[in-house]
Design an enzyme around this catalytic site. Structure first.
Site, PDB file in Angstrom:
ATOM      1  NE  ARG A  89       0.277   1.352   3.443  1.00 32.09           N
ATOM      2  CZ  ARG A  89       1.194   2.243   3.691  1.00 32.09           C
ATOM      3  NH1 ARG A  89       2.471   1.904   3.713  1.00 32.09           N
ATOM      4  NH2 ARG A  89       0.903   3.516   3.932  1.00 32.09           N
ATOM      5  CB  ALA A 147       0.457   6.945  -3.638  1.00 28.95           C
ATOM      6  NE  ARG A 193      -6.112   0.941  -1.474  1.00 33.05           N
ATOM      7  CZ  ARG A 193      -5.427   1.503  -0.473  1.00 33.05           C
ATOM      8  NH1 ARG A 193      -4.144   1.209  -0.314  1.00 33.05           N
ATOM      9  NH2 ARG A 193      -6.002   2.342   0.361  1.00 33.05           N
ATOM     10  CD  GLN A 209      -2.998   2.833   7.026  1.00 35.64           C
ATOM     11  OE1 GLN A 209      -3.565   3.266   8.039  1.00 35.64           O
ATOM     12  NE2 GLN A 209      -3.634   2.736   5.876  1.00 35.64           N
ATOM     13  CG  ASP A 211      -2.867   8.103  -1.255  1.00 33.92           C
ATOM     14  OD1 ASP A 211      -2.799   8.664  -0.145  1.00 33.92           O
ATOM     15  OD2 ASP A 211      -2.496   6.936  -1.461  1.00 33.92           O
ATOM     16  CG  ASN A 234      -1.961  11.765   2.791  1.00 32.53           C
ATOM     17  OD1 ASN A 234      -1.486  10.842   2.122  1.00 32.53           O
ATOM     18  ND2 ASN A 234      -1.591  11.990   4.033  1.00 32.53           N
ATOM     19  CE  LYS A 235      -4.958   5.944   4.589  1.00 33.92           C
ATOM     20  NZ  LYS A 235      -5.918   5.081   3.885  1.00 33.92           N
TER      21      LYS A 235
HETATM   22  O1  MRU Z   1      -4.380   3.433   2.402  1.00 36.90           O
HETATM   23  P1  MRU Z   1      -2.891   3.545   2.270  1.00 36.90           P
HETATM   24  O2  MRU Z   1      -2.138   2.949   3.427  1.00 36.90           O
HETATM   25  O3  MRU Z   1      -2.401   3.053   0.933  1.00 36.90           O
HETATM   26  O4  MRU Z   1      -2.650   5.115   2.320  1.00 36.90           O
HETATM   27  C1  MRU Z   1      -1.356   5.619   2.260  1.00 36.90           C
HETATM   28  C2  MRU Z   1      -1.302   7.082   2.413  1.00 36.90           C
HETATM   29  O5  MRU Z   1      -2.297   7.746   2.596  1.00 36.90           O
HETATM   30  C3  MRU Z   1       0.024   7.739   2.246  1.00 36.90           C
HETATM   31  O6  MRU Z   1       0.106   8.887   3.036  1.00 36.90           O
HETATM   32  C4  MRU Z   1       0.165   8.129   0.772  1.00 36.90           C
HETATM   33  O7  MRU Z   1       0.061   7.000  -0.050  1.00 36.90           O
HETATM   34  C5  MRU Z   1       1.414   8.848   0.491  1.00 36.90           C
HETATM   35  S1  MRU Z   1       2.672   7.752   0.345  1.00 36.90           S
HETATM   36  C6  MRU Z   1       4.081   7.814   0.218  1.00 36.90           C
END
Ligand code: MRU
Length: 366
Positions: free
Chosen positions: A53, A55, A90, A202, A243, A253-254
């Protein structure tokens, strides 16, 4: 980056030269497990279930997924099928579409017999390009961190980050954490506040783990703590990953990132976003309206996994039976809340002009 002193990337070619090895991130922090992907379906499942997981890593895993697909079926129909299956895994990280488009344009005009070697070649380049971009943006971000530390004359720089945008989210180095690793390596005293990042944690299970492996001082906090710390001067800068960032600088982002950006604005704390350029969606402007936000299963909220004293890892339910759950996985921080975008080409304003200035070759002409 290092795990128990040994260097790893998050994805690499297996011993047979064909299969693809990954670190199964659903098992961290309690187990370090390497999983081998042998088929297109393995790769699609790994992305969907979040064994891989983040991006940039989703993009690299999709590229290798195309290699596994081509090994079984190098026809045009096979390529289209692989593209569609992987694209559906995704919805939010634009790196997935970017990597699949790169693979398609590298392969589609080649004769069938040349496609397999070309696929592995382009996937390896995508992985290497990610490492190089993140290393470069890490240097660009580390300079910002050193400048903030110098201006504040603090004993150690306190950084807040959300989710995992470290090396586990990329092929190596990470995005938000690349500046942290580079600054730490260069001797800057640094401490990271790590948002636990519910519902999948995470931050707790991945960010804290990888910072610990590298000896970077850090403290895990519950998701709602950041605002309080900012009000008390305990956070000098926020850095997150993304992302998908639109051509005008809106940052997806998350989930929970937006609330940190609001708190940062209210407290005059700089809020930076670190991203390699494949995370930019040049086709979109308005992130709130146009970025697809992934909604995941409610069980990610209602069930939690943990280690028992005997070492076994179990899942338990924490919700009242029958309560409905809503699990929005991402949110969008509007560009005006972002102090700057840290990219492999330098740092720019979160705006159409800022991005166009750094990437005149990529920006679309309106
Ligand atoms: O759902 P995830 O764990 O794939 O989400 C990841 C994130 O939100 C990260 O902050 C994002 O991918 C940036 S990554 C380097």
């Amino acid at each position: 980056m290092r795990v128990s002193g040994k260097s790893y990337r998050t994805i690499w070619i297996g011993d047979d030269g064909r299969s693809v090895d990954i670190i199964d991130q659903t098992k961290l922090p309690h187990r370090f497990v390497i999983v081998t992907l042998r088929t297109l379906d393995d790769a699609a499942r790994a992305i969907k279930t979040m064994q891989v997981r983040g991006a940039p890593l989703i993009g690299a895993a999709a590229a290798y997924g195309v290699c596994l697909a081509v090994a079984a079926d190098a026809s045009d129909e096979g390529l289209d099928r692989a593209h569609d299956i992987l694209l559906a895994t995704r919805p939010t990280a634009v790196n997935l579409r970017w990597a699949l488009d790169e693979m398609r344009s590298a392969l589609r005009n080649l004769p069938r017999e040349a496609r397999l070697a070309a696929a592995y070649r382009r996937a390896a380049e995508i992985a290497d390009e990610d490492v190089a971009a993140n290393a470069a943006l890490g240097e660009n971000g580390a300079k910002i961190l050193r400048d903030i530390a110098a201006a504040k004359k603090t004993e150690r720089l306190n950084v807040l980050t959300h989710c995992n945008a470290g090396w586990l989210a990329a092929v190596d180095w990470g995005t938000a954490l690349a500046p942290v690793y580079k600054a730490h390596e260069s001797g800057l005293p640094i401490h990271v506040w790590v948002d636990e990042t519910r519902p999948r944690n995470q931050g707790m299970s991945l960010t804290a783990w990888e910072l610990g492996q590298h000896g970077v001082p850090h403290t895990v906090i519950a998701d709602n703590v950041g605002g309080h710390l900012m009000q008390h001067g305990m956070i000098d800068v926020v850095i997150v990953g993304t992302d998908r960032t639109t051509a005008r600088g809106d940052v997806c982002n998350k989930i929970g990132t937006y609330l940190k950006a609001l708190a940062a604005k209210d407290n005059n704390v700089p809020f930076y976003v670190a991203l390699p350029s494949p995370s930019i969606d040049w086709t979109l402007q308005d992130g709130i309206r146009d970025i697809p936000i992934e909604e995941r299963g409610g069980e990610e909220l209602s069930r939690i996994s943990g280690r028992l004293p005997d070492g076994s890892v179990v899942e338990i339910d924490i919700a009242p039976e029958g309560s409905p759950m809503a699990n929005y996985a991402f949110d969008v921080t509007p560009a005006h809340l972002v102090s700057g975008l840290i990219t492999e080409r330098g740092v720019c304003a979160a705006s159409a002009d800022g991005l166009r200035g750094l990437f005149p070759d990529r920006a679309r002409k309106e």
